[in-house]
Design a protein around this motif. Structure first.
Motif, PDB file in Angstrom:
ATOM      1  N   MET A   1       0.879  -1.267   0.087  1.00 44.66           N
ATOM      2  CA  MET A   1       0.028  -0.164  -0.122  1.00 44.66           C
ATOM      3  C   MET A   1       0.932   1.400   0.082  1.00 44.66           C
ATOM      4  SD  MET A   1      -2.827   1.283   2.800  1.00 44.66           S
ATOM      5  CE  MET A   1      -3.778  -0.280   2.766  1.00 44.66           C
ATOM      6  N   LYS A   2       0.742   2.217  -0.897  1.00 41.59           N
ATOM      7  CA  LYS A   2       1.232   3.386  -1.117  1.00 41.59           C
ATOM      8  C   LYS A   2       1.039   4.196   0.125  1.00 41.59           C
ATOM      9  CE  LYS A   2       2.251   3.636  -6.068  1.00 41.59           C
ATOM     10  NZ  LYS A   2       1.858   4.527  -7.130  1.00 41.59           N
ATOM     11  N   LYS A   3       2.030   5.209   0.587  1.00 41.42           N
ATOM     12  CA  LYS A   3       1.710   6.295   1.589  1.00 41.42           C
ATOM     13  C   LYS A   3       1.104   7.373   1.143  1.00 41.42           C
ATOM     14  CE  LYS A   3       4.127   9.165   4.907  1.00 41.42           C
ATOM     15  NZ  LYS A   3       5.377   9.785   5.304  1.00 41.42           N
ATOM     16  N   PHE A   4       0.051   8.059   1.606  1.00 45.75           N
ATOM     17  CA  PHE A   4      -0.638   8.983   1.032  1.00 45.75           C
ATOM     18  C   PHE A   4       0.166  10.187   0.565  1.00 45.75           C
ATOM     19  CE2 PHE A   4      -3.144  13.148   1.995  1.00 45.75           C
ATOM     20  CZ  PHE A   4      -3.727  13.138   1.012  1.00 45.75           C
ATOM     21  N   MET A   5       0.149  10.559  -0.715  1.00 47.92           N
ATOM     22  CA  MET A   5       0.856  11.671  -1.495  1.00 47.92           C
ATOM     23  C   MET A   5       2.178  11.832  -0.832  1.00 47.92           C
ATOM     24  SD  MET A   5      -2.169  14.933  -0.957  1.00 47.92           S
ATOM     25  CE  MET A   5      -0.930  16.127  -1.638  1.00 47.92           C
ATOM     26  N   ASP A   6       2.846  10.593  -0.982  1.00 49.51           N
ATOM     27  CA  ASP A   6       4.142  10.438  -0.913  1.00 49.51           C
ATOM     28  C   ASP A   6       5.065  11.024  -1.866  1.00 49.51           C
ATOM     29  OD1 ASP A   6       4.266   8.781  -3.052  1.00 49.51           O
ATOM     30  OD2 ASP A   6       4.890   7.094  -1.986  1.00 49.51           O
ATOM     31  N   ASP A   7       6.187  10.877  -2.185  1.00 44.73           N
ATOM     32  CA  ASP A   7       7.291  11.693  -3.072  1.00 44.73           C
ATOM     33  C   ASP A   7       6.599  11.204  -4.855  1.00 44.73           C
ATOM     34  OD1 ASP A   7       8.482  12.922  -1.306  1.00 44.73           O
ATOM     35  OD2 ASP A   7      10.325  11.869  -1.321  1.00 44.73           O
ATOM     36  N   ASN A   8       6.074   9.857  -4.767  1.00 51.03           N
ATOM     37  CA  ASN A   8       5.681   9.549  -5.966  1.00 51.03           C
ATOM     38  C   ASN A   8       4.146   9.705  -6.174  1.00 51.03           C
ATOM     39  OD1 ASN A   8       8.222   8.836  -6.418  1.00 51.03           O
ATOM     40  ND2 ASN A   8       8.143   6.688  -5.619  1.00 51.03           N
ATOM     41  N   PHE A   9       3.561  10.569  -5.323  1.00 51.98           N
ATOM     42  CA  PHE A   9       2.225  10.903  -5.715  1.00 51.98           C
ATOM     43  C   PHE A   9       1.836  11.181  -7.162  1.00 51.98           C
ATOM     44  CE2 PHE A   9      -0.916  14.375  -5.601  1.00 51.98           C
ATOM     45  CZ  PHE A   9      -2.121  13.667  -5.491  1.00 51.98           C
ATOM     46  N   LEU A  10       0.659  10.245  -7.604  1.00 48.98           N
ATOM     47  CA  LEU A  10       0.312  10.435  -9.050  1.00 48.98           C
ATOM     48  C   LEU A  10       1.176   9.981 -10.075  1.00 48.98           C
ATOM     49  CD1 LEU A  10      -1.507  13.742  -9.237  1.00 48.98           C
ATOM     50  CD2 LEU A  10      -2.537  11.625  -8.926  1.00 48.98           C
ATOM     51  N   LEU A  11       2.481   9.492  -9.544  1.00 50.76           N
ATOM     52  CA  LEU A  11       3.453   8.904 -10.682  1.00 50.76           C
ATOM     53  C   LEU A  11       3.443   7.548 -10.590  1.00 50.76           C
ATOM     54  CD1 LEU A  11       6.397  11.085  -9.527  1.00 50.76           C
ATOM     55  CD2 LEU A  11       4.791  11.591 -11.577  1.00 50.76           C
ATOM     56  N   THR A  12       2.650   7.168 -11.753  1.00 49.83           N
ATOM     57  CA  THR A  12       2.271   5.454 -11.668  1.00 49.83           C
ATOM     58  C   THR A  12       3.216   4.506 -12.106  1.00 49.83           C
ATOM     59  OG1 THR A  12       1.313   5.975 -13.876  1.00 49.83           O
ATOM     60  CG2 THR A  12      -0.104   6.154 -12.141  1.00 49.83           C
TER      61      THR A  12
END
Length: 473
Positions: free
Chosen positions: A1-12
């Motif tokens: 599970m990704k962390k909310f709005m981490d450094d890779n936010f929206l980068l898929t």
């Protein structure tokens, strides 16, 4: 599970991460359409509370607060700043899936170094931490712009505006961002609107041209456009909520204008003729000046009569319009083109159903050796969210040249809205990264760098004929 709005936010994917961090992240911003107040920029307006900088005038947030059952007293009424902030904090958890959930937390992170999730429980801490920074004297309007690495801001200005604060901003040496006017003559086109003759009187005063005939009106408009040009203005903007075109003659329009000056009724067809001829005149003028012309289409404004009388326009009671756009728009652009006077043009529609229509229309009028002379404008207003932005970019890429796209703008009255550029740039990199990883586009770093930097900044810099000093100050 990704962390909310981490450094890779929206980068898929990995390519998207590389493209964003290597090419997009640190690019400057050209905000070529916004509603910021140049006086507030000049005065480096200081904000007493987070409510002042975050909620005042933000009808995006107001709409969601109303939908969440917040009483108007705590939205636009006389409640205290803290009560209004708490009302927004109560609403934020309910905005999951709405772009404002992301924008809210991006703004807290980027401007105030706050990583906490905003809700009723964290609200007191966030209120105090943000307000402490605002009290530091380093979070004024100009400070926020500089912090966002904005090179050019194009405000939205009536032809009758004195541009007093644009003039004053030229002399502020410690502020490197250029603040330039954009020519918005909507009040001169809305011949059936209440206040038309009052506006004509204002135009007469500021242009020093007596206006008794239609020729007088055109001379006054030209005079003001040339004044805007002398102040660095290189764009016009038109809110054409309902696209119309009717073939006419100058003689007909002159009679229609005289009827309006006398206070006589102007029919719907006469209004269409007046708008059509006047827009063609203005398009020719813009082309001569080397400007870009913006058409904002298909907004249905001030839907709620009761609240319009209570609060006025731009308070969150607008929606999309679903009328016909293709035929009248093509006829108008074609008339300009036939006369060799079609300027660079950016077309936006508030209704996403028009994306492919507009993308195909602009392809009919490209040319003159200008890359992307006609542009499909970025996803606008209700559409500047993940799906809306991606749909607009896919429509453009499927039919035209995505690589020549001039990218994002804020269309905002908020000095915190520049995080929307980050949101947009992450989506650009994710889209291109997906094409690369799925083998639809080569992993050619030189080409990828050119395209990403172009869409983020370089294309807009090259497209708009800003004065030479603007990007060098």
């Amino acid at each position: 599970m990704k962390k909310f709005m981490d450094d890779n936010f929206l980068l898929t994917n990995e390519t998207a991460v590389h493209l964003y961090n290597t090419y997009a992240k640190d690019m400057p911003i050209i905000d070529y359409h916004c509603h910021l107040n140049p006086q507030e920029i000049y005065e480096n307006k200081q904000f007493k509370t987070l409510t002042n900088v975050w909620l005042d005038g933000d009808h995006y947030k107001w709409r969601l607060m109303r939908a969440n059952g917040i009483e108007e007293e705590k939205i636009t009424g006389s409640a205290s700043d803290y009560e209004k902030f708490l009302a927004w904090a109560k609403t934020v958890p309910m905005t999951i899936g709405n772009p404002l959930y992301h924008w809210t937390h991006l703004e807290l992170k980027r401007f105030f170094d706050i990583d906490e999730i905003l809700n009723e429980h964290t609200a007191p801490f966030i209120w105090e931490k943000a307000n402490e920074k605002l009290r530091s004297g380093k979070f004024g309007a100009r400070d926020l712009i500089t912090r966002s690495n904005v090179k050019v801001i194009c405000t939205t200005d009536d032809p009758t505006d004195s541009l007093e604060y644009h003039m004053k901003l030229r002399d502020v040496q410690e502020f490197e961002t250029q603040v330039l006017p954009s020519f918005r003559p909507d009040k001169g086109l809305e011949i059936n609107q209440e206040g038309f003759n009052n506006w004509i009187a204002k135009l007469q005063d500021c242009s020093h041209h007596s206006i008794h005939t239609y020729d007088d009106l055109l001379k006054a408009l030209e005079s003001r456009a040339r004044f805007f040009h002398s102040m660095g203005g290189r764009l016009s903007d038109h809110a054409l909520n309902k696209m119309v075109y009717t073939k006419t003659s100058k003689e007909e329009v002159s009679e229609i204008f005289l009827k309006a000056l006398k206070g006589e009724g102007v029919s719907t067809e006469e209004e269409s003729k007046y708008k059509s001829y006047t827009l063609i005149f203005l398009g020719k003028l813009y082309n001569e000046l080397g400007w870009a012309m913006q058409f904002h289409l298909h907004a249905l404004r001030n839907n709620n009569t009761k609240m319009f009388h209570q609060l006025g326009p731009d308070t969150g009671y607008d929606s999309m319009y679903d009328g016909q756009v293709a035929e009248p728009l093509v006829q108008l652009l074609d008339q300009m083109d036939v006369q060799n006077s079609l300027p660079k043009t950016i077309l936006y529609s508030l209704n996403p159903k028009d994306n492919y229509v507009l993308a195909s229309i602009i392809g009919s009028f490209q040319g003159d050796g200008i890359p992307g002379k006609l542009q499909l404008g970025t996803a606008w207003w209700f559409n500047d969210q993940r799906e809306g932005m991606l749909e607009q970019m896919k429509a453009l890429s499927n039919i035209g040249l995505f690589s020549r796209f001039i990218g994002m703008l804020t269309d905002s009255r908020s000095f915190l809205s520049y995080t929307r550029h980050e949101y947009f740039r992450r989506l650009v990199c994710s889209l291109i990264g997906t094409w690369v990883e799925e083998g639809e586009m080569p992993n050619d770093q030189q080409l990828l760098e050119q395209i990403v930097k172009g869409i983020c900044y370089e294309n807009a810099k090259d497209y708009f004929s800003f004065p030479a000093y603007t990007l060098q100050k």
